[in-house]
Write a protein that holds these residues in place. Structure first.
Motif, PDB file in Angstrom:
ATOM      1  N   LEU A  19      -9.713  21.229  -2.942  1.00  0.00           N
ATOM      2  CA  LEU A  19      -9.264  20.855  -1.413  1.00  0.00           C
ATOM      3  C   LEU A  19      -9.428  18.910  -1.593  1.00  0.00           C
ATOM      4  O   LEU A  19      -8.601  18.216  -0.834  1.00  0.00           O
ATOM      5  CB  LEU A  19     -10.240  21.704  -0.824  1.00  0.00           C
ATOM      6  N   ILE A  20     -10.558  18.653  -2.094  1.00  0.00           N
ATOM      7  CA  ILE A  20     -10.696  17.756  -1.782  1.00  0.00           C
ATOM      8  C   ILE A  20     -10.266  16.247  -2.175  1.00  0.00           C
ATOM      9  O   ILE A  20      -9.457  15.417  -1.764  1.00  0.00           O
ATOM     10  CB  ILE A  20     -12.407  16.181  -2.703  1.00  0.00           C
ATOM     11  N   TYR A  21      -9.688  16.707  -3.900  1.00  0.00           N
ATOM     12  CA  TYR A  21      -8.197  16.078  -4.554  1.00  0.00           C
ATOM     13  C   TYR A  21      -7.155  15.827  -3.542  1.00  0.00           C
ATOM     14  O   TYR A  21      -6.909  14.696  -3.270  1.00  0.00           O
ATOM     15  CB  TYR A  21      -8.084  16.720  -5.418  1.00  0.00           C
ATOM     16  N   ALA A  22      -6.756  17.277  -2.554  1.00  0.00           N
ATOM     17  CA  ALA A  22      -5.677  16.980  -2.056  1.00  0.00           C
ATOM     18  C   ALA A  22      -5.386  16.369  -1.357  1.00  0.00           C
ATOM     19  O   ALA A  22      -4.733  15.861  -0.475  1.00  0.00           O
ATOM     20  CB  ALA A  22      -5.573  18.976  -1.679  1.00  0.00           C
ATOM     21  N   VAL A  23      -6.390  16.466  -0.099  1.00  0.00           N
ATOM     22  CA  VAL A  23      -7.020  15.564   1.123  1.00  0.00           C
ATOM     23  C   VAL A  23      -6.622  14.400   1.235  1.00  0.00           C
ATOM     24  O   VAL A  23      -6.140  13.264   1.216  1.00  0.00           O
ATOM     25  CB  VAL A  23      -8.244  15.763   1.417  1.00  0.00           C
ATOM     26  N   ILE A  24      -7.538  13.518  -0.650  1.00  0.00           N
ATOM     27  CA  ILE A  24      -7.403  12.082  -0.789  1.00  0.00           C
ATOM     28  C   ILE A  24      -5.632  12.008  -1.556  1.00  0.00           C
ATOM     29  O   ILE A  24      -5.355  11.409  -0.890  1.00  0.00           O
ATOM     30  CB  ILE A  24      -8.030  12.047  -2.173  1.00  0.00           C
ATOM     31  N   VAL A  25      -5.132  13.086  -1.839  1.00  0.00           N
ATOM     32  CA  VAL A  25      -3.309  12.463  -1.984  1.00  0.00           C
ATOM     33  C   VAL A  25      -2.764  12.559  -0.714  1.00  0.00           C
ATOM     34  O   VAL A  25      -1.782  11.483  -1.036  1.00  0.00           O
ATOM     35  CB  VAL A  25      -3.305  13.395  -3.194  1.00  0.00           C
ATOM     36  N   CYS A  26      -3.220  13.976   0.184  1.00  0.00           N
ATOM     37  CA  CYS A  26      -1.980  13.302   1.086  1.00  0.00           C
ATOM     38  C   CYS A  26      -2.498  12.654   2.157  1.00  0.00           C
ATOM     39  O   CYS A  26      -1.533  11.687   2.548  1.00  0.00           O
ATOM     40  CB  CYS A  26      -2.825  14.724   1.854  1.00  0.00           C
ATOM     41  N   TYR A  27      -3.429  11.749   1.916  1.00  0.00           N
ATOM     42  CA  TYR A  27      -4.161  10.713   3.188  1.00  0.00           C
ATOM     43  C   TYR A  27      -3.715   9.725   2.257  1.00  0.00           C
ATOM     44  O   TYR A  27      -2.270   8.255   2.445  1.00  0.00           O
ATOM     45  CB  TYR A  27      -5.439  10.451   3.074  1.00  0.00           C
ATOM     46  N   LEU A  28      -3.259   9.153   0.441  1.00  0.00           N
ATOM     47  CA  LEU A  28      -2.872   8.281   0.061  1.00  0.00           C
ATOM     48  C   LEU A  28      -0.752   8.290  -0.076  1.00  0.00           C
ATOM     49  O   LEU A  28      -0.834   7.229   0.342  1.00  0.00           O
ATOM     50  CB  LEU A  28      -3.341   8.224  -1.355  1.00  0.00           C
ATOM     51  N   MET A  29      -1.217   9.557   0.009  1.00  0.00           N
ATOM     52  CA  MET A  29       1.078   9.112   0.865  1.00  0.00           C
ATOM     53  C   MET A  29       1.060   8.944   1.981  1.00  0.00           C
ATOM     54  O   MET A  29       2.678   8.944   2.006  1.00  0.00           O
ATOM     55  CB  MET A  29       1.612  10.899   0.044  1.00  0.00           C
ATOM     56  N   TRP A  30       0.777   9.402   2.675  1.00  0.00           N
ATOM     57  CA  TRP A  30       0.430   9.651   4.563  1.00  0.00           C
ATOM     58  C   TRP A  30       1.018   8.066   4.448  1.00  0.00           C
ATOM     59  O   TRP A  30       1.875   7.005   4.494  1.00  0.00           O
ATOM     60  CB  TRP A  30       0.147  10.180   5.575  1.00  0.00           C
ATOM     61  N   THR A  31       0.236   7.305   3.598  1.00  0.00           N
ATOM     62  CA  THR A  31      -0.369   5.782   3.755  1.00  0.00           C
ATOM     63  C   THR A  31       0.702   4.924   3.132  1.00  0.00           C
ATOM     64  O   THR A  31       1.574   4.270   3.906  1.00  0.00           O
ATOM     65  CB  THR A  31      -1.615   4.933   3.236  1.00  0.00           C
ATOM     66  N   TYR A  32       1.171   5.440   1.728  1.00  0.00           N
ATOM     67  CA  TYR A  32       2.959   5.037   1.672  1.00  0.00           C
ATOM     68  C   TYR A  32       3.554   5.506   2.011  1.00  0.00           C
ATOM     69  O   TYR A  32       4.529   4.122   2.154  1.00  0.00           O
ATOM     70  CB  TYR A  32       2.722   5.725  -0.300  1.00  0.00           C
ATOM     71  N   ILE A  33       4.115   6.527   2.597  1.00  0.00           N
ATOM     72  CA  ILE A  33       5.221   6.977   3.641  1.00  0.00           C
ATOM     73  C   ILE A  33       4.521   5.725   5.062  1.00  0.00           C
ATOM     74  O   ILE A  33       5.860   4.696   5.334  1.00  0.00           O
ATOM     75  CB  ILE A  33       4.733   8.390   3.942  1.00  0.00           C
ATOM     76  N   GLN A  34       3.803   5.590   5.119  1.00  0.00           N
ATOM     77  CA  GLN A  34       4.006   4.398   6.192  1.00  0.00           C
ATOM     78  C   GLN A  34       4.640   2.637   5.931  1.00  0.00           C
ATOM     79  O   GLN A  34       4.740   2.093   6.337  1.00  0.00           O
ATOM     80  CB  GLN A  34       2.866   4.563   7.281  1.00  0.00           C
ATOM     81  N   ASN A  35       3.541   2.585   4.706  1.00  0.00           N
ATOM     82  CA  ASN A  35       4.127   1.111   4.072  1.00  0.00           C
ATOM     83  C   ASN A  35       5.919   1.147   3.992  1.00  0.00           C
ATOM     84  O   ASN A  35       6.508   0.409   4.000  1.00  0.00           O
ATOM     85  CB  ASN A  35       3.501   1.071   3.090  1.00  0.00           C
ATOM     86  N   MET A  36       6.104   2.489   4.115  1.00  0.00           N
ATOM     87  CA  MET A  36       7.812   2.708   3.366  1.00  0.00           C
ATOM     88  C   MET A  36       8.623   2.743   4.709  1.00  0.00           C
ATOM     89  O   MET A  36       9.635   1.712   4.125  1.00  0.00           O
ATOM     90  CB  MET A  36       8.358   3.780   2.250  1.00  0.00           C
ATOM     91  N   MET A  37       8.078   2.758   5.214  1.00  0.00           N
ATOM     92  CA  MET A  37       8.484   2.900   6.973  1.00  0.00           C
ATOM     93  C   MET A  37       8.919   1.125   7.368  1.00  0.00           C
ATOM     94  O   MET A  37       9.719   0.868   8.140  1.00  0.00           O
ATOM     95  CB  MET A  37       8.162   3.795   8.104  1.00  0.00           C
ATOM     96  N   GLU A  38       7.694   0.713   6.837  1.00  0.00           N
ATOM     97  CA  GLU A  38       7.721  -0.629   7.403  1.00  0.00           C
ATOM     98  C   GLU A  38       8.737  -1.350   6.774  1.00  0.00           C
ATOM     99  O   GLU A  38       9.153  -2.726   7.151  1.00  0.00           O
ATOM    100  CB  GLU A  38       5.917  -0.875   7.537  1.00  0.00           C
ATOM    101  N   PHE A  39       8.280  -1.516   4.977  1.00  0.00           N
ATOM    102  CA  PHE A  39       9.617  -1.835   4.823  1.00  0.00           C
ATOM    103  C   PHE A  39      10.402  -1.248   3.944  1.00  0.00           C
ATOM    104  O   PHE A  39      10.312  -0.529   2.795  1.00  0.00           O
ATOM    105  CB  PHE A  39       8.768  -2.766   3.417  1.00  0.00           C
ATOM    106  N   PRO A  40      11.639  -0.855   4.286  1.00  0.00           N
ATOM    107  CA  PRO A  40      12.288   0.474   3.633  1.00  0.00           C
ATOM    108  C   PRO A  40      12.537   0.275   2.560  1.00  0.00           C
ATOM    109  O   PRO A  40      13.083  -1.452   1.784  1.00  0.00           O
ATOM    110  CB  PRO A  40      13.635   0.480   4.752  1.00  0.00           C
ATOM    111  N   GLN A  41      13.137   1.377   1.979  1.00  0.00           N
ATOM    112  CA  GLN A  41      14.173   1.105   0.372  1.00  0.00           C
ATOM    113  C   GLN A  41      14.925   2.080   0.734  1.00  0.00           C
ATOM    114  O   GLN A  41      14.825   3.937   1.699  1.00  0.00           O
ATOM    115  CB  GLN A  41      13.065   1.946  -0.168  1.00  0.00           C
ATOM    116  N   TYR A  42      15.755   2.072   0.423  1.00  0.00           N
ATOM    117  CA  TYR A  42      17.148   3.098  -0.020  1.00  0.00           C
ATOM    118  C   TYR A  42      17.193   3.411  -1.374  1.00  0.00           C
ATOM    119  O   TYR A  42      17.291   2.692  -2.439  1.00  0.00           O
ATOM    120  CB  TYR A  42      18.179   3.393   0.435  1.00  0.00           C
TER     121      TYR A  42
END
Length: 148
Positions: A72-95
């Protein structure tokens, strides 16, 4: 996903292919896998090492509970890191190169959904029932000891 790959294989026999087929199949595979992670947690079929339970059968419930809490702790960490990564990708779009109109964030969104689902499902399918079982055992032992 299977249809896209099948059509692409057939088209290669005649000398053509779908330029976007491999990329689309990869995206769909990631989505299926991450949704499957959540389902596996609910059914208790996610990967875990059970060999230690054979060596310590009396502590198996506690070992599984600790393992599930670590998952559960691992999944929370991965979920958080992926969310921050998505936010970065939204700021600097990639296709995608083969699908230029599709944002690359669609490859990471299932990670957030899958890990968030994993968190909910592992609590629902394993952690909460195990805690209830441990609590019921301790209550029945206490009532048995006080009744003597």
């Amino acid at each position: 996903m299977t249809a896209i790959v099948g059509v692409n294989v057939l088209l290669r026999f005649v000398g053509g292919s779908l330029s976007w087929g491999d990329q689309a199949a990869r995206i769909l595979f990631v989505w299926c896998t991450m949704i499957g992670v959540s389902l596996a947690a609910l059914k208790g079929t996610h990967l875990k090492v059970e060999a230690i339970n054979a060596f310590f059968p009396r502590a198996a419930v506690w070992i599984n509970l600790v393992g599930d809490i670590i998952s559960l702790i691992y999944a929370v960490i991965v979920c958080y890191l992926m969310w921050t990564y998505i936010q970065n990708m939204m700021e600097f779009p990639q296709y995608f190169s083969a699908i230029p109109w599709l944002s690359a964030t669609v490859m990471y969104i299932p990670g957030v959904i899958g890990m968030a689902g994993f968190c909910v499902r592992i609590c629902q399918g394993s952690i909460i029932p195990t805690i209830k079982m441990i609590r019921n055992r301790s209550c029945s032992e206490d009532s048995g000891a006080s009744g003597k």
